[in-house]
Design a protein around this motif. Structure first.
Motif, PDB file in Angstrom:
ATOM      1  N   THR A   1      -4.655  11.099   3.027  1.00  0.00           N
ATOM      2  CA  THR A   1      -5.164   9.329   3.153  1.00  0.00           C
ATOM      3  C   THR A   1      -5.840   8.120   1.796  1.00  0.00           C
ATOM      4  OG1 THR A   1      -7.457   9.456   3.956  1.00  0.00           O
ATOM      5  CG2 THR A   1      -5.488   9.372   5.719  1.00  0.00           C
TER       6      THR A   1
ATOM      7  N   GLY B   1      -2.621   6.765  -4.512  1.00  0.00           N
ATOM      8  CA  GLY B   1      -2.489   8.028  -4.188  1.00  0.00           C
ATOM      9  C   GLY B   1      -2.158   9.448  -4.819  1.00  0.00           C
TER      10      GLY B   1
ATOM     11  N   VAL C   1      -0.429   5.243   4.657  1.00  0.00           N
ATOM     12  CA  VAL C   1      -1.153   4.347   4.174  1.00  0.00           C
ATOM     13  C   VAL C   1      -1.576   2.753   5.532  1.00  0.00           C
ATOM     14  CG1 VAL C   1      -0.830   4.773   2.103  1.00  0.00           C
ATOM     15  CG2 VAL C   1       0.889   3.687   3.589  1.00  0.00           C
TER      16      VAL C   1
ATOM     17  N   ALA D   1       1.385   3.904  -2.846  1.00  0.00           N
ATOM     18  CA  ALA D   1       0.597   5.249  -3.500  1.00  0.00           C
ATOM     19  C   ALA D   1       1.684   6.508  -2.599  1.00  0.00           C
ATOM     20  CB  ALA D   1      -0.773   4.846  -1.635  1.00  0.00           C
ATOM     21  N   HIS D   2       2.313   6.092  -2.250  1.00  0.00           N
ATOM     22  CA  HIS D   2       3.545   7.645  -1.620  1.00  0.00           C
ATOM     23  C   HIS D   2       3.832   8.023  -3.383  1.00  0.00           C
ATOM     24  CE1 HIS D   2       3.157   6.384   2.477  1.00  0.00           C
ATOM     25  NE2 HIS D   2       3.452   5.330   2.287  1.00  0.00           N
TER      26      HIS D   2
ATOM     27  N   LYS E   1       0.918  -1.132   0.080  1.00  0.00           N
ATOM     28  CA  LYS E   1      -0.065   0.129  -0.120  1.00  0.00           C
ATOM     29  C   LYS E   1       1.150   1.352   0.159  1.00  0.00           C
ATOM     30  CE  LYS E   1      -2.527  -1.454   3.288  1.00  0.00           C
ATOM     31  NZ  LYS E   1      -3.057  -2.129   4.457  1.00  0.00           N
TER      32      LYS E   1
ATOM     33  N   ILE F   1      -7.062   3.126   0.471  1.00  0.00           N
ATOM     34  CA  ILE F   1      -6.356   1.356  -0.030  1.00  0.00           C
ATOM     35  C   ILE F   1      -6.987  -0.182   1.050  1.00  0.00           C
ATOM     36  CG2 ILE F   1      -3.718   2.408  -0.452  1.00  0.00           C
ATOM     37  CD1 ILE F   1      -4.980   1.501   3.702  1.00  0.00           C
TER      38      ILE F   1
END
Length: 749
Positions: A280, A301, A239, A48-49, A45, A283
């Protein structure tokens, strides 16, 4: 300096309000505020960054500090070392995470000894003191460490992470005390490996005498720490998993995840108000192992960050200097290594380490070759961890290699198997290393099932020098075979019998010496004792008038030699590489049960070539031949063609279209053609055709080059599992107008 008049608190799924008073405060302030970015852990997850970073770059925000944990540390460290979001997207989409997580080393990184072990045993457990233990993790993280070191080679001389293009730190956990550890100095790959050492997946990492595990255990969202570094505005990307409902707590995995989340979720009540922009991503539909869904996770993200687009723009306007133009680091592939420094060795010699590395100093090499050498060393199983760093010198680089020798000297290993010849079997193995010498191994196999088998191996591994060893093997099986086939052993009258049940037992003892010509090739020679017993209880009678016919019950003594080259990428489903295997046995003495023994030799060779036709299709062609030279009256060691199998003994040769032991002769020539299609990952559909000529004087008469007398075809489906291949094949031969089904489950042993 003027700070926010109030904290900007924005959930990823909230709408942005451009009239927010705090946003107005940002817009009216012209001071150059310092921005910190916090990236939480979350396994897959955390991809997503990357999506969030894309939007941050798009809005023009300059990141002045980065703090991360676990996956957040991995992404954050690469970004801090100079990669932009687009480069990170490209890197993570190209990574095979299964290889990283399982520490799957390339097959050519292993010696023949190590390959045989990895392609025979499904489960390996520590067994020191005859007590069963559990490994500290599924993976040592070697593949990850090697690749991360490569990506950060341009900053390998940085020891203070504040000196990176963007100041960076990451969080880890002291596994002895449970306390958090902030890592902002040292060697970047070591620090990030410690932060991402997910418990039970990756083994703990030791740095400066402290044993560390995943930072998410103690601090998965280091917002306080980034403010202490000097960040005036904090952008946080979270995440982490939220707590599950009672209905969702329906499995052991979810319950364990819930327990783990108690410690990370509770502190967030205090950490969220300390975050100015709290992002947020959605996810919930992903797990910590959803690396195969990278596209969707990265997109989540981006979507979450876009909801804070205007707030990010206002932050950018408060910064007097903008982010420098992105320059993707260029890490040269070529290396000049002048010196090698090794630390941590006690039982193993410097020559042993250098032999596995295949590195001579000084030399010009590449990162690829260096990583191959590190993998060779890790593949021995003799080291819990192999770390390295390249230190710049005036005339090149020094390779500083640090190894941690494994404390496990005894192993307990297991495997399961089924095939149509040996039937069901459960394999139990005990292996002891360093019993008499530093580099020796003794290994005992016991296969329990329909046909009990066992073996005992002892060898002293000296790498590229001459290794020596002893092997003892007992193999047996029972098989119904055609009565006409039995006639090759004895001059029998016509009997009203279609098949004969034969009991085949083979006792084999070898003493040998072997040297590696390269990591994928070897040369060996030795002496062999063999006791061969072939008996049927179907007809005839012994001295006690019990139905019994003995075809052979002899002792044989021989000398042998072999040359092997194996660069196949997969033993069971090769898509590329070359295989060459040639042996010669000269049988010098016998107890002469048949009373017609005279010296003879058996020569056989196989040449295979696999090539990928596309990402999913591959083609394999193999040619194989063998001949008996000398006394032709001994039939019990003739070539036996038929059946399907990857592990055979003596002169058994797999051949589609015929059952095991279906064809026999004292010389043969065979060609196999196969096309494999990987339907989806590790699932293989294949088509095969094989052709052969067979006879007693095939090569002296030139018949080996004529049109093939025998042919067979097969269609199959296989799955490459951690237990070994699971395969089903349907084969037929037009000559006999018969078909056979072949099944196999698990590694062949």
């Amino acid at each position: 300096m003027v700070f926010f008049s109030q904290v900007i608190y924005a959930q990823g799924n909230q709408n942005t309000n451009s009239s927010d008073s705090s946003v107005t405060a940002i817009a009216s302030n012209q001071e150059d505020v310092k921005v910190g970015l916090v990236l939480s852990g979350g396994g897959a997850k955390g991809l997503a960054h990357i999506g969030v970073l894309k939007i941050i770059e798009e809005t023009g925000v300059r990141i002045d500090y980065i703090g991360g944990t676990s996956m957040g540390a991995i992404v954050g460290a690469l970004y801090a070392s100079g990669y932009n979001a687009a480069a990170l997207d490209s890197i993570f989409r190209s990574v095979d995470f299964d290889t990283f997580i399982q520490d799957v080393l390339p097959r050519d990184a292993k010696t023949f000894y190590e390959r045989e072990d990895s392609e025979k045993y499904a489960i390996t457990l520590p067994f020191d003191g005859f007590k069963i233990g559990l490994p500290s993790g599924l993976s040592k993280g070697q593949n990850f460490y090697n690749q991360f070191s490569r990506y950060t080679a341009h900053v390998n001389d940085v020891r203070d992470f504040n000196d990176l293009p963007i100041p960076f730190f990451c969080m880890s956990t002291n596994i002895e005390t449970g306390k958090q550890v902030l890592l902002d100095k040292g060697y970047l790959p070591d620090a990030v490996a410690a932060s991402g050492a997910l418990p039970s997946v990756f083994s703990p990492v030791e740095i400066n005498g402290v044993l560390m595990t995943d930072g998410g255990v103690s601090n998965n969202y280091p917002v306080k720490e980034i403010r202490e570094k000097g960040a005036e505005i904090v952008i946080g990307v979270d995440v982490q998993d939220s707590l599950l409902t009672k209905e969702e707590l329906n499995s052991v995995t979810n319950i364990m995840l819930q327990i783990s989340n108690f410690r990370t979720n509770k502190p967030m009540k205090d950490k969220i108000p300390q975050t100015d922009i709290y992002i947020t991503p959605l996810i919930a539909d992903f797990s910590v192992m959803s690396f195969d869904r990278a596209d969707d996770i990265i997109a989540s993200g981006e979507e979450a960050a876009k909801k804070n687009y205007e707030k990010l723009q206002h932050i950018a306007r408060r910064q007097n200097s903008k982010p420098p133009a992105a320059k993707i680091p260029e890490n040269s592939e070529n290396l000049i290594i002048n010196t090698l420094k090794i630390s941590g060795i006690e039982r193993y010699t410097r020559a042993y380490i250098k032999g596995k590395l295949k590195l001579k100093t000084p030399s010009v090499t590449t990162y690829k070759k260096l990583n191959e050498g590190i993998n060779n060393l890790s593949a021995t199983g003799n080291f819990d961890r192999v770390t390295h760093r390249l230190i710049d010198k005036d005339d090149g680089k020094e390779l500083a290699l640090k190894v941690k020798e494994s404390e496990n000297k005894m192993l307990l290993r297991f495997a399961l198997h089924y095939d149509d010849l040996y039937q069901t079997a459960a394999l139990i193995n005990i292996t002891r290393k360093n019993l008499f010498f530093d580099n020796d191994v003794i290994s005992a196999d016991l296969a329990l099932g329909d046909n009990v088998r066992y073996s005992l191996d002892y060898y002293i591994d000296k790498g590229f020098y001459w290794s020596t060893g002893l092997k003892f093997r007992y193999t047996n099986f029972k098989k119904d075979i055609d009565f006409d086939f039995v006639g090759r052993f004895l001059d029998l009258p016509d009997l009203d019998i279609n098949t004969v049940n034969v009991s085949y037992k083979d006792y084999n003892l070898q003493a040998y010496a072997e040297t590696l010509l390269g990591q994928t090739s070897s040369l060996g020679l030795g002496a062999e004792y063999k006791r061969l017993s072939i008996i049927s209880d179907t007809f005839g009678e012994d001295e006690n008038e019990v139905p019994r016919t003995v075809f052979d019950d002899s002792n044989y003594w021989s000398a042998f030699g072999y040359i092997k080259l194996d660069t196949y990428d997969n033993k069971y489903f090769p898509s590329k590489g070359v295989l060459f295997d040639s042996t010669i046995h000269s049988y010098l003495f016998s107890s002469n049960f048949t009373e017609d023994f005279d010296q003879f030799s058996i020569i056989k060779a196989q040449l295979g070539y696999a090539v990928p036709l596309s990402d999913a299709f591959s083609f394999n062609v193999s040619a194989e031949a063998g001949a008996k030279i000398g006394n032709l009256s001994i039939n019990s060691l003739d070539f036996l063609l038929g059946g399907y199998g990857a592990r055979t003994i003596n002169n058994f040769i797999p051949f589609y279209g015929y059952d095991f032991l279906g064809l026999t002769g004292q010389s043969f020539a065979k060609v196999l053609l196969s096309v494999d299609y990987e339907v989806f990952k590790k699932h293989h559909a294949n088509l095969s055709a094989n052709y052969a000529n067979l006879g007693d004087t095939l090569f002296s008469t030139g018949r080996w080059f004529e049109a093939p007398e025998y042919s067979g075809y097969a269609i199959g489906y296989g799955i490459d599992t951690f237990l070994g291949p699971v395969e089903v094949k349907y084969s037929f031969s037009p000559e006999i107008e018969e078909s056979n089904w072949f099944f196999s489950v698990g590694f062949w042993f």
